[in-house]
Design an enzyme around this catalytic site. Structure first.
Site, PDB file in Angstrom:
ATOM      1  N   PHE A  29     -31.475-126.849  -5.790  1.00 22.27           N
ATOM      2  CA  PHE A  29     -30.367-126.182  -6.739  1.00 22.27           C
ATOM      3  C   PHE A  29     -29.062-125.357  -6.232  1.00 22.27           C
ATOM      4  O   PHE A  29     -28.664-124.668  -6.841  1.00 22.27           O
ATOM      5  CB  PHE A  29     -31.349-125.473  -7.759  1.00 22.27           C
ATOM      6  CG  PHE A  29     -32.003-126.452  -8.680  1.00 22.27           C
ATOM      7  CD1 PHE A  29     -31.552-127.783  -8.876  1.00 22.27           C
ATOM      8  CD2 PHE A  29     -33.149-126.048  -9.173  1.00 22.27           C
ATOM      9  CE1 PHE A  29     -32.508-128.534  -9.685  1.00 22.27           C
ATOM     10  CE2 PHE A  29     -34.080-127.006  -9.925  1.00 22.27           C
ATOM     11  CZ  PHE A  29     -33.618-128.259 -10.186  1.00 22.27           C
ATOM     12  N   GLU A  60     -24.217-125.810  -9.786  1.00 23.56           N
ATOM     13  CA  GLU A  60     -23.887-124.601 -10.041  1.00 23.56           C
ATOM     14  C   GLU A  60     -23.015-124.775 -11.289  1.00 23.56           C
ATOM     15  O   GLU A  60     -22.802-125.834 -11.819  1.00 23.56           O
ATOM     16  CB  GLU A  60     -22.925-124.013  -8.996  1.00 23.56           C
ATOM     17  CG  GLU A  60     -23.789-123.617  -7.583  1.00 23.56           C
ATOM     18  CD  GLU A  60     -24.517-122.393  -7.633  1.00 23.56           C
ATOM     19  OE1 GLU A  60     -24.265-121.590  -8.326  1.00 23.56           O
ATOM     20  OE2 GLU A  60     -25.800-122.572  -7.126  1.00 23.56           O
ATOM     21  N   CYS A  89     -28.605-119.543  -0.549  1.00 24.99           N
ATOM     22  CA  CYS A  89     -29.589-120.304  -0.634  1.00 24.99           C
ATOM     23  C   CYS A  89     -31.081-119.425  -0.536  1.00 24.99           C
ATOM     24  O   CYS A  89     -31.952-120.050  -0.812  1.00 24.99           O
ATOM     25  CB  CYS A  89     -29.284-121.120   0.923  1.00 24.99           C
ATOM     26  SG  CYS A  89     -27.916-121.326   1.288  1.00 24.99           S
TER      27      CYS A  89
END
Lengths: 265, 574
Positions: free
Chosen positions: B311, B315, B552
């Site tokens: 993921f 965004e 991340c």
């Protein structure tokens, strides 16, 4: 160290047996680098036993994309190269982990290039062979040439593509440009594409003529890459190419756009 | 159940909800005798005595009936019941508890149906996404995918009627038909049932809480990284113990927060990625750490994952207007390599939510292949749209480096990337050829897509210095060389404008400890508007060299803003 020195030397030489049988003249030099690697690893075990133990047994950590990596900063010293080579040659790790070990090896700035070229000839995993070739971008140009030659002869297209990438990434890539030209007629699209890219990145001007023939390649990726790389070699000469008018009407929009841009100059 | 401030009161909900009124059973009466089943609002002007039970003697079994009538609103809104109120590690939908707070009352008074004659009935029919809809009454399930039609008699307690939704964007209809003594249809009323869309978060939404994985001290530890978050966010920051998740630090990739809201309802939903299955690595964190009352967890897709299922590759832009169409919740974007994209089930789900109209970007050139590697959106009250797109630019990167002292030694780069100095970085001609190609062939075309899909102009874009290396371990694709500055965590304040930025330290300096000597930090901070506060985190060993950055390695829960049922209806119409 996981294995006594003598066993490792024997193991490494045995691991090279198929390759040495095929390559003949390389037997002595292969044995030399294998011996040197084991001696280096043994020296590390005596001088820095904790580091040697870590290199011999540490588990990798997955990168963000899942590639196992060994990124302990203490490994990034020349004297770590031998121990890493020994672990890689032993082959007890998975191919993905050995790719991670090769990545770590390339960061040591140690003397590993001839050993990697030697191991390349006998490596069974294409994934590992690809990485062995890839890291030769950091090797002295002579070792890189030997490795690229081996890589270009590989049955696996991903290894051949890695071999031509070395040329485009190597600081002295222009000295390897002739090898990239030889790959322009490879039957794999990815290899022809990477060869064209590397000729441009290396600035191998003698590749202009041979690469021009790729403007008529059946694959659009290859035509596009050749057009881009020709510009890197000679941005003036490329504008005068008669092929541009055909390419401006290319079915691939990227090719057509790139050619149209050049025609507009 | 947390009640949304947007929703105002339960009374308001009831007033807007479908109502059924039983009129005076006496045909000759004008209905003002107080015998009706009141609708608890008394808004029919004549039923002010109607909540007295309606037991005026009409239900003696001999009444001919035929006077029951239906009124009501057209729509009922709710949220998918995928949270876990009782902490039993089961979705509340599967618990099938009649007292669950996410069952949306239909708004009937308890005595509504008492006015039905003995042989009179109200037929109820459920249609639409019936595997995601239920009608409850008297503590039991009346209608679901197995039973889509039933009849209610005078014994039903009207106040127990409610609708439960299983999945976001579930839609359907509930039709009530009044049947007289002979079974003839007298009248009917249909209510549209609509579950809230799952709305993913953008950076202008207030951040409530952030989380990262703590890997401890030592060479691979991230203590400074964790301390950096903790110092600023305090109680609004938590950690997952590294050893419990096999030191998988990529918590951005494992889960994605979104929200579901309806009048009176607000629920967080954590999408649990398929990237790590079977309780490996971070797989169990959404269930173990987040799932609970008002926080749902769900996974879309199954089977083998690619990096694009992470993921960091999913965004959302801030709110935009594109060609006259308002997207008040922004637009979803994710990366597609051409060969690989996130699993079809996720793509389908995102498309089905309608209000954030997804589009894709080219990320096939990136080693990891996530959209967070080269761009982000930041609140910027000085910008034309209230935000700016910060995107990596190679030309800006080279120009910036060329302005620096080439002899500047770079200890971190020497060890991590084999580059000893600024000068050495600039002299690497093949690297720059590669970067030039990235800019022309991938980054600029992506910017063009963003301009088109989000209605942006150059005035909305701030170009950030950046340089990529061609990764040998990643088949010759791109990894950030200078830490991906835009790959940051944005902790927006309640005002939706001010924000703390947690940014990867570029270490473009000789002295590790002296951030003030870092020209990149100075350059980037000069690009930030005054509403943003930069916090530079050391993510070098644990993240940067492992092909990721601060974004991340962290995740953020945000508060929902806006009301889709008023602000985004135009995006939900056919």
């Amino acid at each position: 160290m996981r294995t006594p020195l003598t066993c490792l030397v024997a193991g490494l030489v045995l691991a090279l047996a198929p390759a040495t049988a095929a390559a003949g003249p390389l037997v002595d030099s292969d044995a030399d680098w294998a011996h040197a690697a084991v001696v280096s690893a043994d020296a590390l075990a005596r001088s820095q036993p904790r580091l040697a133990q870590a290199i011999a047994s540490d588990e990798p950590v997955p990168s963000r994309s899942g590639q196992p990596l060994f990124i302990d900063a203490s490994w990034r010293v020349p004297e770590a190269a031998g121990a890493l080579l020994v672990r890689i040659a032993e082959g007890a790790d998975s191919p993905a982990e050995r790719v991670g070990l090769l990545d770590a090896l390339s960061r040591t700035k140690g003397d590993w290039s001839s050993a990697v070229v030697g191991l390349l000839a006998s490596e069974a995993s294409p994934e590992v062979r690809r990485m062995m070739v890839e890291i030769l971008r950091e090797a002295p140009v002579d070792a890189a040439r030997a490795g690229v030659q081996l890589g270009l002869a590989d049955a696996d297209a991903s290894v051949r593509a890695a071999a031509v990438r070395v040329i485009g990434n190597h600081v002295d890539g222009v000295e390897l440009g002739d090898l990239a030209v030889s790959a322009l007629s490879d039957n794999a699209v990815v290899v022809r594409t990477e060869a064209a890219r590397s000729i441009g990145y290396a600035g191998y001007s003698a590749g202009f003529g041979p690469m021009r023939s790729l403007l008529a390649d059946a694959d659009a990726d290859v035509r596009f890459r050749a057009l881009r790389s020709l510009q890197k070699l000679d941005s003036t000469k490329v504008v005068g190419l008669p092929e541009l008018s055909t390419l401006a009407a290319d079915a691939d929009p990227r090719v057509a756009r790139e050619a149209g841009k050049l025609l507009g100059r | 159940m947390r009640r949304s401030t947007l929703a105002s009161t339960g009374a308001m909900l009831l007033a807007l909800t479908t109502l059924l009124t039983a009129c005076n059973k006496d045909k000759d009466d004008g209905g003002d005798d107080g015998s009706t089943t009141g609708d608890d609002g008394g808004d029919d002007g004549g039923d002010d005595g109607g909540d007295d039970g309606g037991d005026d003697g009409g239900d003696d079994g001999s009444d001919p009936g035929g006077t029951f009538s239906l009124t009501g609103e057209d729509e009922l809104l709710g949220v998918a019941n995928l949270d876990d109120d009782d902490g039993n590690q089961t979705h509340d939908w599967d618990d099938a508890d009649a007292d669950d707070m996410e069952i949306v009352p239909l708004g009937y008074a308890a005595d509504t149906f008492e006015e039905l004659g003995t042989n009179e009935r109200v037929r109820v029919e459920l249609a639409g996404d019936i595997d995601s809809l239920r009608l409850w009454a008297d503590g039991g399930i009346v209608l679901d995918e197995g039973t889509t039609e039933a009849e209610l008699d005078e014994t039903v307690d009207g106040s127990t009627l409610g609708i439960e939704f299983k999945m976001p964007m579930a839609t359907g209809t509930l039709t009530l038909t009044y049947l007289d003594n002979d079974g003839n249809e007298v009248e009917s009323h249909t209510t549209h049932l609509q579950a809230a869309p799952l709305i993913l978060n953008h950076h202008l939404q207030p951040a409530e809480w952030a989380v990262a994985v703590y890997t401890g001290r030592g060479t691979l530890g991230n203590e400074d990284f964790i301390d950096g978050f903790d110092a600023v966010l305090g109680d609004a920051f938590d950690t997952v113990t590294g050893a419990s998740v096999s030191y998988d630090v990529w918590i951005q990739d494992e889960l994605e927060y979104g929200t579901m809201t309806a009048p009176g309802y607000e629920m967080q939903l954590v999408i649990d990625s398929i990237r790590s299955g079977r309780d490996q690595y971070l797989d169990s964190v959404p269930e173990d750490m987040m799932w609970g009352e008002d926080t749902a967890v769900w996974t879309w897709g199954s089977g083998g994952a690619t990096s694009q299922d992470s993921f960091g590759n999913l965004e959302v832009s801030p709110p935009v207007t594109v060609d006259g169409v308002d997207y008040p919740f922004g637009r979803v974007y994710y990366g597609d390599t051409g060969r690989y994209a996130m699993t079809d089930a996720m793509q389908d789900m995102l498309d089905e939510q309608l209000v954030q109209a997804p589009f894709t970007l080219d990320i096939g050139w990136l080693c990891v292949g996530h959209v967070d590697e080269f761009m982000t959106f930041l609140p910027n009250p000085d910008a034309p749209k209230g935000f700016s797109l910060y995107v990596v630019d190679i030309d800006v990167g080279r120009e910036f480096l060329e302005g620096l002292d080439p002899d500047t030694h770079l200890p971190r780069y020497s060890s991590g990337h084999g580059v000893d100095s600024i000068g050495e970085m600039l002299e690497h001609s093949s690297m720059w050829s590669y970067n030039d190609d990235l800019m022309v062939e991938h980054i600029e075309p992506n910017i063009d897509i963003l301009k088109e899909e989000l209605g942006l102009t150059e005035a909305d874009i701030i170009r950030v210095p950046g340089v990529f290396e061609r990764s040998s371990a990643c088949g010759g694709t791109a990894l950030s060389l200078i830490p991906g500055t835009v790959n940051m965590q944005v902790h927006t304040h309640e005002d939706g404008v001010n924000a703390d930025l947690f940014i990867p330290d570029p270490f473009l300096r000789e002295d590790d400890a002296d951030l003030s000597s870092d020209p990149f930090i100075a350059e980037f901070e000069a690009m930030l508007p005054s509403n943003l506060t930069a916090h530079w985190l050391d993510d070098w060993s644990t993240y940067h060299l492992m092909w990721g950055e601060v974004h991340c390695g962290s995740n953020t829960r945000r508060s929902p803003v806006g009301q889709w049922w008023t602000d985004a209806r135009h995006l939900m119409e056919d």
